[in-house]
Every structure is written in structure tokens, then in C-alpha cells.
Design an enzyme around this catalytic site. Structure first.
Site, PDB file in Angstrom:
ATOM      1  N   ASP A 155       0.878  -1.316   0.119  1.00  0.00           N
ATOM      2  CA  ASP A 155       0.051  -0.139  -0.015  1.00  0.00           C
ATOM      3  C   ASP A 155       0.982   1.133   0.076  1.00  0.00           C
ATOM      4  O   ASP A 155       2.279   1.104  -0.075  1.00  0.00           O
ATOM      5  CB  ASP A 155      -0.957   0.047   1.282  1.00  0.00           C
ATOM      6  CG  ASP A 155      -0.284   0.184   2.439  1.00  0.00           C
ATOM      7  OD1 ASP A 155       0.651   0.339   2.792  1.00  0.00           O
ATOM      8  OD2 ASP A 155      -1.030   0.348   3.535  1.00  0.00           O
ATOM      9  N   HIS A 187       9.790 -23.959   9.299  1.00  0.00           N
ATOM     10  CA  HIS A 187       8.573 -24.585  10.033  1.00  0.00           C
ATOM     11  C   HIS A 187       7.157 -24.379   9.402  1.00  0.00           C
ATOM     12  O   HIS A 187       6.498 -25.277   9.521  1.00  0.00           O
ATOM     13  CB  HIS A 187       8.509 -24.228  11.422  1.00  0.00           C
ATOM     14  CG  HIS A 187       9.568 -24.589  12.433  1.00  0.00           C
ATOM     15  ND1 HIS A 187       9.345 -24.716  13.764  1.00  0.00           N
ATOM     16  CD2 HIS A 187      10.876 -25.275  11.942  1.00  0.00           C
ATOM     17  CE1 HIS A 187      10.576 -25.146  14.214  1.00  0.00           C
ATOM     18  NE2 HIS A 187      11.389 -25.310  13.241  1.00  0.00           N
ATOM     19  N   HIS A 203       6.822 -31.064  10.308  1.00  0.00           N
ATOM     20  CA  HIS A 203       6.506 -29.742  10.137  1.00  0.00           C
ATOM     21  C   HIS A 203       5.514 -29.992   8.798  1.00  0.00           C
ATOM     22  O   HIS A 203       4.552 -29.240   8.677  1.00  0.00           O
ATOM     23  CB  HIS A 203       7.494 -28.771   9.850  1.00  0.00           C
ATOM     24  CG  HIS A 203       8.416 -28.405  10.982  1.00  0.00           C
ATOM     25  ND1 HIS A 203       8.050 -27.953  12.003  1.00  0.00           N
ATOM     26  CD2 HIS A 203       9.625 -28.863  11.186  1.00  0.00           C
ATOM     27  CE1 HIS A 203       8.888 -28.008  12.992  1.00  0.00           C
ATOM     28  NE2 HIS A 203      10.023 -28.651  12.534  1.00  0.00           N
ATOM     29  N   CYS A 263       3.168  -3.157   4.041  1.00  0.00           N
ATOM     30  CA  CYS A 263       2.295  -2.209   4.518  1.00  0.00           C
ATOM     31  C   CYS A 263       3.025  -1.446   5.736  1.00  0.00           C
ATOM     32  O   CYS A 263       4.263  -1.589   5.783  1.00  0.00           O
ATOM     33  CB  CYS A 263       0.933  -2.610   4.681  1.00  0.00           C
ATOM     34  SG  CYS A 263       0.887  -3.611   6.389  1.00  0.00           S
ATOM     35  N   THR A 276       2.550  -1.675   9.093  1.00  0.00           N
ATOM     36  CA  THR A 276       2.945  -2.758   9.877  1.00  0.00           C
ATOM     37  C   THR A 276       3.399  -3.999   9.495  1.00  0.00           C
ATOM     38  O   THR A 276       3.888  -4.988  10.066  1.00  0.00           O
ATOM     39  CB  THR A 276       1.814  -2.893  10.973  1.00  0.00           C
ATOM     40  OG1 THR A 276       0.653  -3.487  10.500  1.00  0.00           O
ATOM     41  CG2 THR A 276       1.458  -1.559  11.736  1.00  0.00           C
TER      42      THR A 276
HETATM   43  C1  RB5 Z   1      -1.819   2.581   6.531  1.00  0.00           C
HETATM   44  O1  RB5 Z   1      -2.174   3.871   7.395  1.00  0.00           O
HETATM   45  C2  RB5 Z   1      -1.838   1.504   7.447  1.00  0.00           C
HETATM   46  O2  RB5 Z   1      -3.190   1.265   8.349  1.00  0.00           O
HETATM   47  C3  RB5 Z   1      -1.771   0.188   6.912  1.00  0.00           C
HETATM   48  O3  RB5 Z   1      -0.237   0.453   6.031  1.00  0.00           O
HETATM   49  C4  RB5 Z   1      -1.073  -0.982   7.664  1.00  0.00           C
HETATM   50  O4  RB5 Z   1      -0.226  -0.818   8.518  1.00  0.00           O
HETATM   51  C5  RB5 Z   1      -2.459  -1.866   7.902  1.00  0.00           C
HETATM   52  O5  RB5 Z   1      -1.903  -2.685   8.746  1.00  0.00           O
END
Ligand code: RB5
Length: 154
Positions: free
Chosen positions: A8, A98, A133, A65, A67
Site C-alpha cells: 500500500d 517450520h 512440520h 504495508c 506494520t
Molecule cells: C495505513 O495507514 C496502515 O493502516 C497500513 O499500511 C497497515 O499498517 C495496516 O495494517
């Protein structure tokens, strides 16, 4: 290796760095976007990476993304996809040995590019350990009703 990559807007810059790294290492990269830092929705890109891997178009997938969590959740909605968001090199090795993970997800807000590149290289070069596994990975794709609920630390 054919590798699908997607992100994203929050993951765009890291995705571009990872794409360049993969290309310079000789991989064929299928870039599924996004193409800028303009706001988009991470599920669209996680699903696209997952579908590319599940269809066999790509052998592995890379999803980025903010996180690494949301886009991994999205990729895992596609049957046959095993996506994880490792926090370090140790988890990266174990997600291959695994879990036979076929998609690696990164959080661009959490992981600096040099570490992400080292994790990506390890993800690509580490094999699945098989053995006990394999039975467990098979259960990921099997009906839940056929899975026992025993707990094991082995
Ligand atoms: C975007 O702001 C953020 O929510 C997205 O990149 C991600 O971290 C979602 O899990």
C-alpha cells in the site's frame, strides 16, 4: 525465481527498495503496485500478492504495508497462501523451515530497509524442513474438522 511484490502507500518506498534489490539479484519481479504514496487500501494489494502466489504465477510473494500485519491478513485469505510478518532474522528462518511460508510481509514503519533486505534474502534461500512440520502445514490447508486439538511444544 518469479516473485510477486505489492504494497500500500505506507509500504511503497520499502517495496521499491525491495523490488530493486530482487531485480539486481536476477529475480523476475511481478510488481502488483501500488505505484506511489497516494493513499490506497492494503487488502487490495495483499490479495493481489496472495493470488499471484496461489495461482503459481509467482513462487513467492512479498507484501509491504505500514506494520506488515494488515497486508499479511489479506494475503492469508487466499487458499494456499502462508504469509507471515517476521520481526527478525530468526523468525524469518523459522517461517520457512517450520511453516513453509510463501509470502513474507514487512512493516515499513517498523523495519529499516537494510534489515528488510537481509530478511528477504534469508526468506528466499531457506528451505522447508519437512518431517513433522509437513504434517502441520498440511493441516493448514485441510478441513478444520480433521485437525486434532492436542498441544505440543515439539
Ligand atoms: C495505513 O495507514 C496502515 O493502516 C497500513 O499500511 C497497515 O499498517 C495496516 O495494517
Amino acid at each position: 525465481m518469479n516473485i510477486a511484490i505489492g504494497s500500500d502507500h505506507a509500504g511503497f518506498r520499502l517495496k521499491e527498495e525491495l523490488r530493486r534489490h530482487l531485480e539486481s539479484a536476477g529475480h523476475t519481479v511481478i510488481d502488483l503496485g501500488t505505484a506511489s504514496e497516494e493513499s490506497v487500501d492494503y487488502p487490495d494489494y495483499g490479495l493481489a500478492v496472495g493470488r499471484a502466489v496461489a495461482s503459481g504465477q509467482a513462487s513467492r510473494g512479498v507484501a509491504v504495508c505500514g506494520t506488515g500485519i494488515g497486508i499479511a491478513i489479506a494475503a492469508n485469505k487466499v487458499p494456499g497462501v502462508r504469509a507471515g510478518t517476521p520481526g527478525d532474522l530468526y523468525a524469518t528462518r523459522l517461517m520457512r523451515e517450520h511453516n513453509d511460508a510463501n509470502v513474507i510481509a514487512f512493516g515499513a514503519r517498523l523495519t529499516a530497509a537494510p534489515l528488510a533486505i537481509a530478511m528477504l534474502d534469508l526468506f528466499l534461500e531457506t528451505g522447508f524442513a519437512g518431517g513433522r512440520h509437513a504434517r502441520r502445514v498440511d493441516k493448514l490447508d485441510a478441513s478444520l474438522s480433521s485437525s486434532k486439538n492436542g498441544v505440543s511444544n515439539r
